[in-house]
Design a protein around this motif. Structure first.
Motif, PDB file in Angstrom:
ATOM      1  N   PHE A  99      46.692 -72.595 -66.668  1.00 53.22           N
ATOM      2  CA  PHE A  99      45.714 -72.013 -67.590  1.00 53.22           C
ATOM      3  C   PHE A  99      45.637 -72.867 -68.855  1.00 53.22           C
ATOM      4  O   PHE A  99      46.657 -73.181 -69.465  1.00 53.22           O
ATOM      5  N   LYS A 100      44.396 -73.215 -69.241  1.00 53.92           N
ATOM      6  CA  LYS A 100      44.235 -74.115 -70.392  1.00 53.92           C
ATOM      7  C   LYS A 100      43.644 -73.391 -71.582  1.00 53.92           C
ATOM      8  O   LYS A 100      42.682 -72.637 -71.459  1.00 53.92           O
TER       9      LYS A 100
ATOM     10  N   VAL B  44      59.363 -65.605 -68.108  1.00 52.87           N
ATOM     11  CA  VAL B  44      59.402 -66.251 -66.792  1.00 52.87           C
ATOM     12  C   VAL B  44      58.004 -66.751 -66.430  1.00 52.87           C
ATOM     13  O   VAL B  44      57.003 -66.117 -66.758  1.00 52.87           O
ATOM     14  N   PRO B  45      57.933 -67.899 -65.733  1.00 57.22           N
ATOM     15  CA  PRO B  45      56.631 -68.405 -65.292  1.00 57.22           C
ATOM     16  C   PRO B  45      56.055 -67.491 -64.210  1.00 57.22           C
ATOM     17  O   PRO B  45      56.793 -67.033 -63.334  1.00 57.22           O
ATOM     18  N   ILE B  46      54.767 -67.221 -64.303  1.00 54.46           N
ATOM     19  CA  ILE B  46      54.122 -66.356 -63.309  1.00 54.46           C
ATOM     20  C   ILE B  46      52.812 -66.995 -62.856  1.00 54.46           C
ATOM     21  O   ILE B  46      52.306 -67.908 -63.501  1.00 54.46           O
ATOM     22  N   GLU B  47      52.298 -66.495 -61.744  1.00 58.40           N
ATOM     23  CA  GLU B  47      51.000 -66.959 -61.266  1.00 58.40           C
ATOM     24  C   GLU B  47      50.059 -65.784 -61.106  1.00 58.40           C
ATOM     25  O   GLU B  47      50.477 -64.671 -60.779  1.00 58.40           O
ATOM     26  N   PHE B  48      48.760 -66.049 -61.359  1.00 61.06           N
ATOM     27  CA  PHE B  48      47.755 -65.002 -61.263  1.00 61.06           C
ATOM     28  C   PHE B  48      46.978 -65.119 -59.960  1.00 61.06           C
ATOM     29  O   PHE B  48      46.678 -66.231 -59.507  1.00 61.06           O
ATOM     30  N   GLU B  49      46.667 -63.965 -59.424  1.00 57.70           N
ATOM     31  CA  GLU B  49      45.848 -63.871 -58.216  1.00 57.70           C
ATOM     32  C   GLU B  49      44.543 -64.646 -58.418  1.00 57.70           C
ATOM     33  O   GLU B  49      43.861 -64.461 -59.431  1.00 57.70           O
ATOM     34  N   GLY B  50      44.232 -65.504 -57.474  1.00 53.15           N
ATOM     35  CA  GLY B  50      42.994 -66.290 -57.593  1.00 53.15           C
ATOM     36  C   GLY B  50      43.174 -67.606 -58.325  1.00 53.15           C
ATOM     37  O   GLY B  50      42.279 -68.439 -58.354  1.00 53.15           O
TER      38      GLY B  50
ATOM     39  N   TYR C  75      55.206 -63.152 -56.351  1.00 54.40           N
ATOM     40  CA  TYR C  75      54.256 -62.104 -56.753  1.00 54.40           C
ATOM     41  C   TYR C  75      53.055 -62.755 -57.444  1.00 54.40           C
ATOM     42  O   TYR C  75      53.205 -63.629 -58.298  1.00 54.40           O
ATOM     43  N   ARG C  76      51.856 -62.300 -57.075  1.00 53.16           N
ATOM     44  CA  ARG C  76      50.636 -62.795 -57.719  1.00 53.16           C
ATOM     45  C   ARG C  76      50.105 -61.717 -58.647  1.00 53.16           C
ATOM     46  O   ARG C  76      49.644 -60.676 -58.201  1.00 53.16           O
ATOM     47  N   TYR C  77      50.182 -61.976 -59.930  1.00 53.66           N
ATOM     48  CA  TYR C  77      49.778 -60.984 -60.931  1.00 53.66           C
ATOM     49  C   TYR C  77      48.254 -60.899 -61.019  1.00 53.66           C
ATOM     50  O   TYR C  77      47.548 -61.899 -60.843  1.00 53.66           O
ATOM     51  N   LEU C  78      47.798 -59.692 -61.305  1.00 55.40           N
ATOM     52  CA  LEU C  78      46.373 -59.478 -61.552  1.00 55.40           C
ATOM     53  C   LEU C  78      46.092 -59.859 -63.008  1.00 55.40           C
ATOM     54  O   LEU C  78      46.895 -59.544 -63.895  1.00 55.40           O
ATOM     55  N   LEU C  79      44.975 -60.531 -63.273  1.00 56.90           N
ATOM     56  CA  LEU C  79      44.627 -60.734 -64.687  1.00 56.90           C
ATOM     57  C   LEU C  79      44.498 -59.349 -65.322  1.00 56.90           C
ATOM     58  O   LEU C  79      43.827 -58.477 -64.763  1.00 56.90           O
ATOM     59  N   PRO C  80      45.100 -59.137 -66.481  1.00 64.59           N
ATOM     60  CA  PRO C  80      45.175 -57.764 -67.020  1.00 64.59           C
ATOM     61  C   PRO C  80      43.904 -57.271 -67.732  1.00 64.59           C
ATOM     62  O   PRO C  80      43.952 -56.323 -68.496  1.00 64.59           O
ATOM     63  N   TYR C  81      42.793 -57.931 -67.505  1.00 64.13           N
ATOM     64  CA  TYR C  81      41.505 -57.504 -68.092  1.00 64.13           C
ATOM     65  C   TYR C  81      40.441 -57.870 -67.078  1.00 64.13           C
ATOM     66  O   TYR C  81      40.709 -58.630 -66.129  1.00 64.13           O
ATOM     67  N   LYS C  82      39.209 -57.372 -67.275  1.00 70.02           N
ATOM     68  CA  LYS C  82      38.173 -57.610 -66.256  1.00 70.02           C
ATOM     69  C   LYS C  82      37.129 -58.656 -66.628  1.00 70.02           C
ATOM     70  O   LYS C  82      36.684 -59.417 -65.797  1.00 70.02           O
ATOM     71  N   LYS C  83      36.739 -58.689 -67.917  1.00 71.37           N
ATOM     72  CA  LYS C  83      35.646 -59.600 -68.298  1.00 71.37           C
ATOM     73  C   LYS C  83      36.154 -61.029 -68.442  1.00 71.37           C
ATOM     74  O   LYS C  83      37.350 -61.267 -68.488  1.00 71.37           O
ATOM     75  N   ARG C  84      35.220 -61.973 -68.532  1.00 74.54           N
ATOM     76  CA  ARG C  84      35.609 -63.359 -68.792  1.00 74.54           C
ATOM     77  C   ARG C  84      36.088 -63.469 -70.237  1.00 74.54           C
ATOM     78  O   ARG C  84      35.340 -63.147 -71.165  1.00 74.54           O
ATOM     79  N   ARG C  85      37.308 -63.919 -70.414  1.00 77.11           N
ATOM     80  CA  ARG C  85      37.840 -64.039 -71.767  1.00 77.11           C
ATOM     81  C   ARG C  85      38.530 -65.380 -71.930  1.00 77.11           C
ATOM     82  O   ARG C  85      39.101 -65.919 -70.995  1.00 77.11           O
TER      83      ARG C  85
ATOM     84  N   GLY D 168      41.455 -72.498 -74.573  1.00 75.88           N
ATOM     85  CA  GLY D 168      40.028 -72.725 -74.829  1.00 75.88           C
ATOM     86  C   GLY D 168      39.140 -72.447 -73.630  1.00 75.88           C
ATOM     87  O   GLY D 168      37.931 -72.326 -73.773  1.00 75.88           O
ATOM     88  N   LYS D 169      39.731 -72.367 -72.443  1.00 73.53           N
ATOM     89  CA  LYS D 169      38.931 -72.072 -71.244  1.00 73.53           C
ATOM     90  C   LYS D 169      38.836 -70.574 -71.034  1.00 73.53           C
ATOM     91  O   LYS D 169      39.707 -69.816 -71.452  1.00 73.53           O
ATOM     92  N   ARG D 170      37.765 -70.177 -70.342  1.00 72.04           N
ATOM     93  CA  ARG D 170      37.573 -68.749 -70.073  1.00 72.04           C
ATOM     94  C   ARG D 170      37.996 -68.415 -68.655  1.00 72.04           C
ATOM     95  O   ARG D 170      37.793 -69.193 -67.735  1.00 72.04           O
ATOM     96  N   TYR D 171      38.589 -67.257 -68.540  1.00 70.26           N
ATOM     97  CA  TYR D 171      39.092 -66.836 -67.223  1.00 70.26           C
ATOM     98  C   TYR D 171      38.669 -65.393 -66.951  1.00 70.26           C
ATOM     99  O   TYR D 171      38.729 -64.534 -67.832  1.00 70.26           O
ATOM    100  N   ALA D 172      38.260 -65.173 -65.716  1.00 71.37           N
ATOM    101  CA  ALA D 172      37.934 -63.812 -65.272  1.00 71.37           C
ATOM    102  C   ALA D 172      38.671 -63.556 -63.976  1.00 71.37           C
ATOM    103  O   ALA D 172      39.088 -64.492 -63.284  1.00 71.37           O
ATOM    104  N   ARG D 173      38.812 -62.307 -63.633  1.00 71.97           N
ATOM    105  CA  ARG D 173      39.437 -61.954 -62.360  1.00 71.97           C
ATOM    106  C   ARG D 173      38.626 -62.496 -61.199  1.00 71.97           C
ATOM    107  O   ARG D 173      37.412 -62.398 -61.200  1.00 71.97           O
ATOM    108  N   LYS D 174      39.311 -63.018 -60.233  1.00 69.22           N
ATOM    109  CA  LYS D 174      38.620 -63.489 -59.043  1.00 69.22           C
ATOM    110  C   LYS D 174      38.737 -62.494 -57.911  1.00 69.22           C
ATOM    111  O   LYS D 174      38.104 -62.645 -56.878  1.00 69.22           O
TER     112      LYS D 174
END
Ligand SMILES: [Zn+2]
Length: 276
Positions: free
Chosen positions: A264-265, A252-258, A116-126, A267-273
């Protein structure tokens, strides 16, 4: 930022958490026994493990591993003979006898769908403020695979995966930097069709946009980000759990769509792809 196991720091002498309550049952108690019932406050099954202290008298009646059905109450769950009580029976400290673990769901049927590829649970770059195995509070078997996304107070939080809302809390305005605030975090917990659950923590006061029992779609708005519970930084603590007989909830380990295959590191910013 929180450690899941500390949910078991019940504030009163007979333990009581939001997800599961263990309380004295005055109706079932007799002259001989103090009887405790356990109540599952969630709409998923709960696995409840009772771990006796080595020294406890053999006359205490309990079962070690129990799956409690959604909203079920089990009477006579623990029976303690009055003649062995160390203190006045109005003030039983259950931790004199046991420790506890619990997990959301039924360990005998849960199996995480690793594809399963999880959606990032927010929209903006955070910014990711603490990642998997983070030393601040993701250092426990129930939080190793958690993410702390630096969402702002007021950000909309979306379901990373479809499922059923099995528990919410949204009545808290409290937060702080010590563990005594651990039960003050607002949250939404969603159970997936493979039996795992996703927890969305530290939501705002009145920050649940869904009701307990609702069926939610992937990408549906479910909450408003906040700063409640054991934290002094606005963020979303996101983690997927499965119940195990040995340890109760484990993350459990999961992976995000995109971001498949990407770590994930901090200090880095992530947004939905992806939009969906
Ligand atoms: Zn966290």
């Amino acid at each position: 930022m929180r450690i899941f196991t500390a949910l078991l720091l019940f504030s009163i002498s007979i333990c009581q958490a939001q997800q599961v309550s263990l309380k004295r049952d005055s109706v079932s108690s007799t002259k001989e026994y103090v009887s405790l019932y356990v109540k599952n406050n969630m709409l998923s099954s709960i696995f409840f493990k009772v771990i006796p202290k080595d020294s406890i008298p053999k006359t205490i009646v309990f079962s070690e591993n129990t799956v409690i059905k959604p909203s079920e109450r089990v009477n006579n769950f623990i029976k303690i003979p009055r003649n062995i009580l160390k203190t006045d029976t109005s003030k039983i400290n259950i931790y004199d006898y046991f420790s506890f673990k619990f997990g959301y769901g039924d360990p005998s049927t849960v199996k995480h769908n690793d594809s399963y590829r999880y959606l990032l649970p927010y929209k903006k770059r955070r910014k990711l403020i603490q990642g998997n195995f983070g030393s601040f509070s993701h250092d426990h078997i129930a939080s190793n695979h958690a993410f702390d996304f630096g969402t702002k107070i007021g950000d909309t939080i979306y379901a990373a995966r479809e499922g059923k809302v099995v528990m919410i809390k949204e009545n808290s305005k409290k937060y702080g930097r010590t563990r005594k605030f651990i039960n003050d975090g607002n949250y939404v917990i969603i159970q997936h069709n493979d039996g795992t659950t996703a927890s969305y923590f530290h939501l705002n006061f009145n920050g649940a946009l869904v009701e307990k029992g609702a069926i939610v779609k992937r990408g549906q708005a479910i909450g408003i980000s906040g700063m409640t519970g054991f934290t002094t930084i606005p963020h979303l603590h996101f983690v997927v759990h499965k119940a195990t007989v040995e340890n109760g909830n484990i993350s459990v380990p999961i992976e995000f769509e995109g971001y498949v295959g990407k770590k994930f590191k901090k200090g880095k910013r992530y947004a939905r792809k992806t939009k969906k």
